[in-house]
Design a protein around this motif. Structure first.
Motif, PDB file in Angstrom:
ATOM      1  N   GLY A  14       0.821  -1.218   0.000  1.00 39.15           N
ATOM      2  CA  GLY A  14       0.000   0.000   0.000  1.00 39.15           C
ATOM      3  C   GLY A  14       0.847   1.257   0.000  1.00 39.15           C
ATOM      4  O   GLY A  14       0.508   2.237   0.674  1.00 39.15           O
ATOM      5  N   THR A  15       1.923   1.270  -0.778  1.00 42.58           N
ATOM      6  CA  THR A  15       2.846   2.417  -0.718  1.00 42.58           C
ATOM      7  C   THR A  15       2.210   3.711  -1.232  1.00 42.58           C
ATOM      8  O   THR A  15       2.631   4.790  -0.844  1.00 42.58           O
ATOM      9  CB  THR A  15       4.132   2.147  -1.535  1.00 42.58           C
ATOM     10  OG1 THR A  15       3.767   1.591  -2.789  1.00 42.58           O
ATOM     11  CG2 THR A  15       5.056   1.185  -0.827  1.00 42.58           C
ATOM     12  N   ARG A  16       1.173   3.587  -2.080  1.00 43.96           N
ATOM     13  CA  ARG A  16       0.546   4.813  -2.567  1.00 43.96           C
ATOM     14  C   ARG A  16      -0.324   5.471  -1.503  1.00 43.96           C
ATOM     15  O   ARG A  16      -0.786   6.594  -1.691  1.00 43.96           O
ATOM     16  CB  ARG A  16      -0.283   4.511  -3.830  1.00 43.96           C
ATOM     17  CG  ARG A  16       0.596   4.241  -5.053  1.00 43.96           C
ATOM     18  CD  ARG A  16      -0.187   3.595  -6.149  1.00 43.96           C
ATOM     19  NE  ARG A  16      -0.660   2.281  -5.744  1.00 43.96           N
ATOM     20  CZ  ARG A  16      -1.586   1.585  -6.370  1.00 43.96           C
ATOM     21  NH1 ARG A  16      -2.154   2.083  -7.448  1.00 43.96           N
ATOM     22  NH2 ARG A  16      -1.950   0.395  -5.937  1.00 43.96           N
ATOM     23  N   ARG A 102      -1.105 -16.105   5.480  1.00 40.54           N
ATOM     24  CA  ARG A 102      -0.158 -15.006   5.304  1.00 40.54           C
ATOM     25  C   ARG A 102       0.755 -15.242   4.115  1.00 40.54           C
ATOM     26  O   ARG A 102       1.263 -16.350   3.940  1.00 40.54           O
ATOM     27  CB  ARG A 102       0.684 -14.833   6.566  1.00 40.54           C
ATOM     28  CG  ARG A 102      -0.108 -14.203   7.673  1.00 40.54           C
ATOM     29  CD  ARG A 102       0.754 -13.889   8.861  1.00 40.54           C
ATOM     30  NE  ARG A 102      -0.047 -13.225   9.878  1.00 40.54           N
ATOM     31  CZ  ARG A 102       0.433 -12.740  10.998  1.00 40.54           C
ATOM     32  NH1 ARG A 102       1.725 -12.851  11.268  1.00 40.54           N
ATOM     33  NH2 ARG A 102      -0.352 -12.143  11.862  1.00 40.54           N
ATOM     34  N   GLN A 103       0.936 -14.196   3.360  1.00 47.78           N
ATOM     35  CA  GLN A 103       1.994 -14.194   2.341  1.00 47.78           C
ATOM     36  C   GLN A 103       3.216 -13.651   3.087  1.00 47.78           C
ATOM     37  O   GLN A 103       3.240 -12.474   3.455  1.00 47.78           O
ATOM     38  CB  GLN A 103       1.606 -13.273   1.182  1.00 47.78           C
ATOM     39  CG  GLN A 103       2.607 -13.272   0.051  1.00 47.78           C
ATOM     40  CD  GLN A 103       2.332 -12.188  -0.991  1.00 47.78           C
ATOM     41  OE1 GLN A 103       1.573 -11.253  -0.748  1.00 47.78           O
ATOM     42  NE2 GLN A 103       2.951 -12.315  -2.131  1.00 47.78           N
ATOM     43  N   LYS A 104       4.176 -14.507   3.334  1.00 47.50           N
ATOM     44  CA  LYS A 104       5.250 -14.097   4.257  1.00 47.50           C
ATOM     45  C   LYS A 104       6.163 -13.034   3.662  1.00 47.50           C
ATOM     46  O   LYS A 104       6.804 -12.283   4.383  1.00 47.50           O
ATOM     47  CB  LYS A 104       6.036 -15.329   4.696  1.00 47.50           C
ATOM     48  CG  LYS A 104       5.161 -16.246   5.551  1.00 47.50           C
ATOM     49  CD  LYS A 104       5.902 -17.505   5.949  1.00 47.50           C
ATOM     50  CE  LYS A 104       4.909 -18.598   6.289  1.00 47.50           C
ATOM     51  NZ  LYS A 104       5.153 -19.826   5.556  1.00 47.50           N
ATOM     52  N   LYS A 107       5.902 -10.762  -2.651  1.00 48.50           N
ATOM     53  CA  LYS A 107       6.655 -11.002  -3.890  1.00 48.50           C
ATOM     54  C   LYS A 107       5.809 -10.789  -5.139  1.00 48.50           C
ATOM     55  O   LYS A 107       6.201 -11.211  -6.218  1.00 48.50           O
ATOM     56  CB  LYS A 107       7.188 -12.432  -3.892  1.00 48.50           C
ATOM     57  CG  LYS A 107       8.316 -12.678  -2.904  1.00 48.50           C
ATOM     58  CD  LYS A 107       8.862 -14.076  -3.130  1.00 48.50           C
ATOM     59  CE  LYS A 107      10.011 -14.396  -2.222  1.00 48.50           C
ATOM     60  NZ  LYS A 107      10.387 -15.812  -2.361  1.00 48.50           N
ATOM     61  N   GLY A 108       4.634 -10.236  -4.956  1.00 48.89           N
ATOM     62  CA  GLY A 108       3.799  -9.943  -6.123  1.00 48.89           C
ATOM     63  C   GLY A 108       2.445 -10.632  -6.062  1.00 48.89           C
ATOM     64  O   GLY A 108       2.234 -11.575  -5.285  1.00 48.89           O
ATOM     65  N   LEU A 109       1.532 -10.144  -6.907  1.00 47.70           N
ATOM     66  CA  LEU A 109       0.155 -10.646  -6.909  1.00 47.70           C
ATOM     67  C   LEU A 109       0.087 -12.139  -7.276  1.00 47.70           C
ATOM     68  O   LEU A 109      -0.677 -12.897  -6.675  1.00 47.70           O
ATOM     69  CB  LEU A 109      -0.679  -9.801  -7.885  1.00 47.70           C
ATOM     70  CG  LEU A 109      -2.131 -10.193  -8.075  1.00 47.70           C
ATOM     71  CD1 LEU A 109      -2.894 -10.171  -6.765  1.00 47.70           C
ATOM     72  CD2 LEU A 109      -2.797  -9.249  -9.079  1.00 47.70           C
TER      73      LEU A 109
HETATM   74  P1  UTP Z   1      -1.423  -3.321  -5.788  1.00 51.02           P
HETATM   75  O1  UTP Z   1      -0.189  -3.057  -6.555  1.00 51.02           O
HETATM   76  O2  UTP Z   1      -2.636  -2.516  -6.098  1.00 51.02           O
HETATM   77  O3  UTP Z   1      -1.207  -3.187  -4.215  1.00 51.02           O
HETATM   78  O4  UTP Z   1      -1.742  -4.868  -5.883  1.00 51.02           O
HETATM   79  P2  UTP Z   1       0.040  -2.729  -3.399  1.00 51.02           P
HETATM   80  O5  UTP Z   1       1.254  -3.473  -3.807  1.00 51.02           O
HETATM   81  O6  UTP Z   1      -0.390  -2.805  -1.968  1.00 51.02           O
HETATM   82  O7  UTP Z   1       0.071  -1.189  -3.836  1.00 51.02           O
HETATM   83  P3  UTP Z   1       1.231  -0.114  -3.859  1.00 51.02           P
HETATM   84  O8  UTP Z   1       1.670  -0.106  -5.290  1.00 51.02           O
HETATM   85  O9  UTP Z   1       2.300  -0.512  -2.877  1.00 51.02           O
HETATM   86  O10 UTP Z   1       0.543   1.153  -3.468  1.00 51.02           O
HETATM   87  C1  UTP Z   1      -3.022  -5.369  -6.206  1.00 51.02           C
HETATM   88  C2  UTP Z   1      -3.529  -6.291  -5.112  1.00 51.02           C
HETATM   89  O11 UTP Z   1      -2.618  -7.352  -4.874  1.00 51.02           O
HETATM   90  C3  UTP Z   1      -2.272  -7.451  -3.510  1.00 51.02           C
HETATM   91  C4  UTP Z   1      -2.544  -6.044  -2.942  1.00 51.02           C
HETATM   92  O12 UTP Z   1      -2.827  -6.126  -1.552  1.00 51.02           O
HETATM   93  C5  UTP Z   1      -3.721  -5.583  -3.778  1.00 51.02           C
HETATM   94  O13 UTP Z   1      -4.951  -6.048  -3.254  1.00 51.02           O
HETATM   95  N1  UTP Z   1      -0.868  -7.883  -3.391  1.00 51.02           N
HETATM   96  C6  UTP Z   1       0.087  -7.276  -4.127  1.00 51.02           C
HETATM   97  C7  UTP Z   1      -0.566  -8.926  -2.550  1.00 51.02           C
HETATM   98  O14 UTP Z   1      -1.448  -9.506  -1.869  1.00 51.02           O
HETATM   99  N2  UTP Z   1       0.729  -9.336  -2.452  1.00 51.02           N
HETATM  100  C8  UTP Z   1       1.722  -8.756  -3.169  1.00 51.02           C
HETATM  101  O15 UTP Z   1       2.895  -9.188  -3.043  1.00 51.02           O
HETATM  102  C9  UTP Z   1       1.394  -7.699  -4.031  1.00 51.02           C
END
Ligand code: UTP
Length: 289
Positions: A14-16, A102-104, A107-109
């Protein structure tokens, strides 16, 4: 094909939305009366989902607590006759059967979705991003499930976005099947200039078949050094049928400040408790200019 399970990845940084997301999950931010995540879960339930896995991380246990009972607070509200507040506190826990993992490491969606393998087993399942709220007459996930069932296929929720916006999304290569439904044959995450297949972008909702897990396990990091779900889906659409559904409805990306404000204003304007006040306030402000 019946889709009864959903996965909600909510383990991003949630860096934004910093600094608040340093200690508060963006998925629980208050948005016109309830947390962001509750809108998404209500959409899943209205679409026929019964079991929901929420993927969190070590800083987000407040999410588990929200979808649980709170006997102390409920007792206090009951004793003081606050029936409306009591229902608000109690009911979210009963919306569905909730599971948490938990995603420990973030590392990405794609990596986050990979954590759902044990929960999903061998059934098709839905994925709803934890910060994308949809407003539609027919729930957006239901629109996807209907198409997935009709074509015995995976399904992606897509809408057309502008050329300038495309580089923030995944662009999908499509072939028409029926009005608003396409066959998806290729895709690319965050296309650079000249790389996009079309202006159809994937927007926060998916129905996937469990063969995606083998693909995710063998996936190399992609854009931004992350394990990208889009890279897995690009391989999945070569192996098994996949449709893209140009869904009816509006999407709000609550994971960035402007999207969050837009959703807050839009939902507050529609709420009979806050709408008249907001309208009067905006008129007054416009008059001052
Ligand atoms: P986002 O890119 O919108 O979320 O990922 P983020 O990484 O929280 O946002 P910023 O860029 O840092 O602001 C889309 C979805 O994937 C999840 C996020 O929580 C969001 O619901 N996500 C993303 C994960 O669950 N794990 C990850 O490693 C990355």
């Amino acid at each position: 094909m019946k889709v009864k399970k959903a996965v909600i990845p909510a383990a991003g940084w949630g860096t934004r939305m910093l600094p608040v997301t340093k200690s508060v999950p963006k998925e629980l931010l208050y948005l016109a009366g309830k947390p962001v995540l509750q809108y998404i879960i209500e959409e899943a339930v209205a679409s026929g989902i019964e079991d929901i896995l929420i993927i969190t991380n070590r800083g987000k246990s407040a999410i588990d607590d929200y979808f649980d009972y709170h006997p102390d607070l409920e007792g206090k509200l009951a004793n003081s006759g606050k029936a409306k507040e009591l229902a608000q506190v109690h009911n979210p826990a009963d919306l569905a059967n909730f599971y948490f993992i938990r995603q420990k490491e973030a590392k990405g969606l794609g990596h986050a979705v990979g954590k759902a393998r044990g929960f999903v087993g061998n059934e098709p399942f839905a994925v709803l991003l934890g910060d994308d709220i949809m407003q539609a007459e027919t729930p957006v996930l239901r629109q996807l499930i209907d198409a997935a069932e009709r074509y015995e296929a995976s399904a992606l929720g897509v809408q057309k976005v502008s050329d300038q916006a495309l580089s923030r999304y995944s662009s999908v290569k499509v072939e028409p099947l029926e009005e608003k439904v396409f066959r998806a044959t290729d895709m690319i995450e965050k296309p650079g200039p000249g790389q996009a297949f079309s202006n159809y972008a994937i927007l926060g909702r998916y129905v996937l078949t469990p063969d995606v897990f083998d693909i995710i396990e063998n996936l190399k990091p992609g854009y931004g050094g992350e394990i990208q779900l889009t890279d897995a889906l690009q391989q999945l659409c070569l192996r098994s049928p996949m449709v893209a559904v140009d869904f009816e409805g509006r999407r709000y990306d609550t994971g960035n400040p402007i999207g969050f404000l837009e959703a807050t204003l839009e939902f507050s304007a529609r709420d009979p408790e806050t709408g008249p006040w907001l309208e009067a306030y905006l008129k007054e402000r416009a008059g001052q200019k």
